[in-house]
Structure formats: structure tokens, C-alpha cells
Design an enzyme around this catalytic site. Structure first.
Site, PDB file in Angstrom:
ATOM      1  N   TYR A 103     -13.570  -5.834   2.380  1.00 20.50           N
ATOM      2  CA  TYR A 103     -12.594  -4.840   2.850  1.00 20.50           C
ATOM      3  C   TYR A 103     -13.116  -3.428   2.618  1.00 20.50           C
ATOM      4  O   TYR A 103     -13.056  -2.573   3.514  1.00 20.50           O
ATOM      5  CB  TYR A 103     -11.257  -5.042   2.134  1.00 20.50           C
ATOM      6  CG  TYR A 103     -10.146  -4.136   2.631  1.00 20.50           C
ATOM      7  CD1 TYR A 103      -9.529  -4.368   3.866  1.00 20.50           C
ATOM      8  CD2 TYR A 103      -9.704  -3.047   1.877  1.00 20.50           C
ATOM      9  CE1 TYR A 103      -8.498  -3.539   4.319  1.00 20.50           C
ATOM     10  CE2 TYR A 103      -8.679  -2.221   2.331  1.00 20.50           C
ATOM     11  CZ  TYR A 103      -8.085  -2.471   3.555  1.00 20.50           C
ATOM     12  OH  TYR A 103      -7.069  -1.650   4.008  1.00 20.50           O
TER      13      TYR A 103
HETATM   14  N1  LIG Z   1      -0.795  -1.714   3.260  1.00 25.11           N
HETATM   15  C1  LIG Z   1      -1.688  -1.033   2.562  1.00 25.11           C
HETATM   16  O1  LIG Z   1      -1.624  -0.953   1.321  1.00 25.11           O
HETATM   17  C2  LIG Z   1      -2.787  -0.291   3.271  1.00 25.11           C
HETATM   18  C3  LIG Z   1      -3.519   0.656   2.538  1.00 25.11           C
HETATM   19  C4  LIG Z   1      -4.552   1.341   3.179  1.00 25.11           C
HETATM   20  C5  LIG Z   1      -4.837   1.074   4.502  1.00 25.11           C
HETATM   21  N2  LIG Z   1      -4.111   0.134   5.186  1.00 25.11           N
HETATM   22  C6  LIG Z   1      -4.483  -0.095   6.570  1.00 25.11           C
HETATM   23  O2  LIG Z   1      -3.360   0.151   7.393  1.00 25.11           O
HETATM   24  C7  LIG Z   1      -3.522  -0.560   8.622  1.00 25.11           C
HETATM   25  C8  LIG Z   1      -2.214  -1.236   8.968  1.00 25.11           C
HETATM   26  O3  LIG Z   1      -1.955  -2.221   7.995  1.00 25.11           O
HETATM   27  P1  LIG Z   1      -0.497  -2.526   7.418  1.00 25.11           P
HETATM   28  O4  LIG Z   1      -0.602  -2.444   5.946  1.00 25.11           O
HETATM   29  O5  LIG Z   1       0.527  -1.750   8.136  1.00 25.11           O
HETATM   30  O6  LIG Z   1      -0.430  -4.086   7.787  1.00 25.11           O
HETATM   31  P2  LIG Z   1       0.674  -4.949   8.557  1.00 25.11           P
HETATM   32  O7  LIG Z   1       0.171  -6.335   8.470  1.00 25.11           O
HETATM   33  O8  LIG Z   1       2.039  -4.638   8.045  1.00 25.11           O
HETATM   34  O9  LIG Z   1       0.594  -4.427  10.051  1.00 25.11           O
HETATM   35  C9  LIG Z   1      -0.459  -4.802  10.882  1.00 25.11           C
HETATM   36  C10 LIG Z   1       0.065  -5.192  12.247  1.00 25.11           C
HETATM   37  O10 LIG Z   1      -1.064  -5.594  13.026  1.00 25.11           O
HETATM   38  C11 LIG Z   1      -0.805  -6.878  13.627  1.00 25.11           C
HETATM   39  N3  LIG Z   1      -2.089  -7.582  13.722  1.00 25.11           N
HETATM   40  C12 LIG Z   1      -2.775  -8.172  12.711  1.00 25.11           C
HETATM   41  N4  LIG Z   1      -3.917  -8.695  13.174  1.00 25.11           N
HETATM   42  C13 LIG Z   1      -3.956  -8.439  14.513  1.00 25.11           C
HETATM   43  C14 LIG Z   1      -4.896  -8.697  15.530  1.00 25.11           C
HETATM   44  N5  LIG Z   1      -6.047  -9.364  15.267  1.00 25.11           N
HETATM   45  N6  LIG Z   1      -4.647  -8.249  16.792  1.00 25.11           N
HETATM   46  C15 LIG Z   1      -3.481  -7.580  17.069  1.00 25.11           C
HETATM   47  N7  LIG Z   1      -2.547  -7.310  16.132  1.00 25.11           N
HETATM   48  C16 LIG Z   1      -2.786  -7.720  14.860  1.00 25.11           C
HETATM   49  C17 LIG Z   1       0.175  -7.548  12.703  1.00 25.11           C
HETATM   50  O11 LIG Z   1       0.934  -8.545  13.373  1.00 25.11           O
HETATM   51  C18 LIG Z   1       1.025  -6.378  12.214  1.00 25.11           C
HETATM   52  O12 LIG Z   1       2.102  -6.126  13.083  1.00 25.11           O
HETATM   53  C19 LIG Z   1      -4.708  -1.500   8.406  1.00 25.11           C
HETATM   54  O13 LIG Z   1      -5.856  -0.950   9.011  1.00 25.11           O
HETATM   55  C20 LIG Z   1      -4.860  -1.519   6.900  1.00 25.11           C
HETATM   56  O14 LIG Z   1      -6.187  -1.830   6.506  1.00 25.11           O
HETATM   57  C21 LIG Z   1      -3.088  -0.542   4.608  1.00 25.11           C
END
Ligand SMILES: NC(=O)c1ccc[n+]([C@@H]2O[C@H](COP(=O)([O-])OP(=O)(O)OC[C@H]3O[C@@H](n4cnc5c(N)ncnc54)[C@H](O)[C@@H]3O)[C@@H](O)[C@H]2O)c1
Length: 273
Positions: A156
Site C-alpha cells: 500500500y
Molecule cells: N480510509 C482511509 O483511512 C484512507 C486514508 C488515506 C487514503 N485513503 C484513500 O482514499 C481513497 C478512497 O478510499 P475510502 O477509504 O473512501 O474507501 P471506500 O472503500 O469507503 O470507498 C471506495 C469506493 O470505491 C469502490 N471500489 C473499490 N474497488 C473498486 C474498483 N476496483 N472499481 C470501481 N470501484 C471500486 C468501493 O465500492 C467504494 O465505493 C482510496 O484511494 C484510499 O486509498 C483512504
């Protein structure tokens, strides 16, 4: 008048988590939004919540055709594309390299990098002509793991460092037509899930003990909610507010950069519970 009145955005992963918060905020600011989302139930829900303002495309960001369909949806349904938010990502739940079977690595690497890195490349490639035409803005969701170790495992953290590289190179390639920036959230209460074999059945927001322990490492002392990042996505979409910014990464992580050393303990003094 909202700050995004008359603009059209495409948000990947807009059905849940940070992506959903961005979609809600963009709609509130007057934008029309295409959501590219794998989960049919989530895609339908966000489309129904905003009739005429959100159009959902169901598909997987690892599939080039899905991105072409999403871009065409923006152009056909709303007439233009001004903002591209690459946001889908999956996690490894901090899996240490030595804890992985060597035979597990290729599959986990391909799934995670195809989603977190190739997914962004494909999306930008599909949308680039429309964005050049509108002199638009590309915003990628990176992570505090794009700058620091320890917030994820090697897969990651490497993938989010790669996103920072993408932002720099794409900002170079797309200037002066399109600005390219990233937002780097820290820990956020979402349904972030892992890849197969590395937390594929886990959801970050359900891991209360993990989130509580992460909160103790954050200078501001809490894990964020997705809505707390959304204002940055609005600002970077607005040329009036950020039109001179490209190639930059904006942290939204509770102050990790100023975490510094723990305060020194005075001899004989007990830590507070
Ligand atoms: N949650 C955290 O702590 C955090 C921290 C830093 C960065 N991020 C980043 O934020 C971004 C969003 O993540 P999140 O935490 O909101 O996650 P989440 O899982 O809540 O949201 C992600 C969305 O993407 C969809 N998805 C997943 N895989 C997919 C695919 N292959 N094709 C199409 N849709 C897909 C899921 O169904 C979901 O609706 C990511 O890039 C993650 O790495 C998250």
C-alpha cells in the site's frame, strides 16, 4: 451560486467513503457528477439521491473500457468534463513483508497496484482529451502513506508513493492545459477494504480497536470522517481559487508532519493513563 455551478466532474469510487463525500459536496456546490463505481447497490443509491445531477457508471477501475464509458457518460449526459477525481483504492491492512508467503505476493501486488495505480492512469488517459478541451483539473486521492511509512504495509505504501510520482509527471505532461494535484488523507472512518488474502473481507470502519489505536498517533487526536476532506476537493476543482497550483500534494491528515518525537519523560514521573 455554488462554487462549482456549471461544472461537470467524474469521481471514481463515488458510492462510498471519501468519494461519496466528494460527490455530495460537489452536488451541493452546483456541479453535475458522473460516478464510476463497482458496487451496483452503492452506484444506484447515489444516482437516486441526486436525480438529474448524478449519473452512475457501474464498472471496475482496472478495466479500460469502463473509463471510456464513464468519460462518454460525462460528455453525452452533461455535455462536458471539467474535473476528474481518481479516488478508488484498496488497502493491505498493514501486512508486513515477512508475514506474507512469497507465493502470495504476485497476486496481492497485481490486485493492489492495478487498482491504486493503473486505475488512475487509465482514468486520466480516458478523460485527457475532454479535460484538455475544458482546461480542467485532475485530482487524485493519495494518502499519508504517500509520504510516510507505517500507515500501511509495503504494497500500500509503495502504491501511494507511486501516486505522488504520477501527480508530478502528469502535471508536467498536462501543463499548461490541465492542472494535476493530489489530496493525501490520513486515517478516515470509511469502508476501505483490502485485497484478496490481505483483508479482502475486512472494512476499516468496523475495526474500532484499530481506529482507536491509530487516533493516538495523530497530533489532532482523532480519526477523520470523509466529509472533512471534501473542501480540499472543491478548492482544487475551482480555477478561481487554485488556478496557479499544479503538481502539488495536500495533506489532510491531522498533522502527521508535526508529529515529531514524543515529549521526553521526566525521570520518576508516571505517564497519565
Ligand atoms: N480510509 C482511509 O483511512 C484512507 C486514508 C488515506 C487514503 N485513503 C484513500 O482514499 C481513497 C478512497 O478510499 P475510502 O477509504 O473512501 O474507501 P471506500 O472503500 O469507503 O470507498 C471506495 C469506493 O470505491 C469502490 N471500489 C473499490 N474497488 C473498486 C474498483 N476496483 N472499481 C470501481 N470501484 C471500486 C468501493 O465500492 C467504494 O465505493 C482510496 O484511494 C484510499 O486509498 C483512504
Amino acid at each position: 451560486m455554488g462554487r462549482l455551478e456549471g461544472r461537470v466532474a467524474l469521481v471514481t469510487g463515488g458510492g462510498d467513503g471519501i468519494g461519496r463525500a466528494v460527490v455530495e459536496r460537489y452536488v451541493h456546490e452546483g456541479a453535475k457528477v458522473v460516478v464510476l463505481e463497482r458496487d451496483k447497490r452503492l452506484a444506484t443509491a447515489i444516482e437516486h439521491a441526486h436525480p438529474g445531477r448524478v449519473a452512475a457508471v457501474i464498472g471496475d477501475v482496472r478495466d479500460p473500457a469502463t473509463h471510456l464509458t464513464a468519460t462518454e457518460c460525462g460528455l453525452d449526459t452533461f455535455g462536458q468534463l471539467d474535473v476528474y477525481v481518481g479516488n478508488v483504492g484498496v488497502y493491505d491492512f498493514g501486512a508486513k513483508l515477512d508475514d506474507l508467503q512469497i507465493t502470495q505476493l504476485p497476486g496481492a501486488f497485481h490486485e493492489l497496484f492495478a487498482t491504486n495505480v493503473l486505475g488512475y492512469l487509465l482514468g486520466v488517459r480516458a478523460a485527457s482529451a475532454a479535460l484538455r478541451e475544458s482546461r480542467g483539473s485532475i485530482i487524485l486521492t493519495s494518502s499519508s502513506s504517500g509520504s510516510y511509512a507505517g500507515g500501511g504495509g509495503a504494497l500500500y505504501v509503495a502504491s501511494k508513493h507511486a501516486v505522488v510520482g504520477l501527480v508530478r509527471q502528469l502535471a508536467y505532461e498536462f501543463a499548461p492545459d490541465v492542472r494535476v494535484n493530489a489530496i493525501a488523507p490520513g486515517a478516515t472512518r470509511t469502508g476501505l477494504t483490502g485485497v484478496a488474502g490481505l483483508g479482502g473481507d475486512r472494512r476499516l470502519r468496523e475495526e474500532t480497536r484499530l481506529l482507536d489505536s491509530i487516533a493516538t498517533t495523530i497530533p489532532l487526536g482523532f480519526v477523520s470522517d470523509p466529509e472533512q476532506h471534501a473542501g480540499l476537493y472543491v478548492a482544487l476543482a475551482c480555477p478561481d481559487d487554485t488556478g496557479f497550483i499544479t503538481g502539488a500534494v495536500f495533506p489532510s491528515d491531522g498533522g502527521l508532519e508535526v508529529r515529531g518525537r514524543r515529549p521526553a519523560r521526566r525521570p520518576g514521573r508516571q505517564d497519565k493513563p
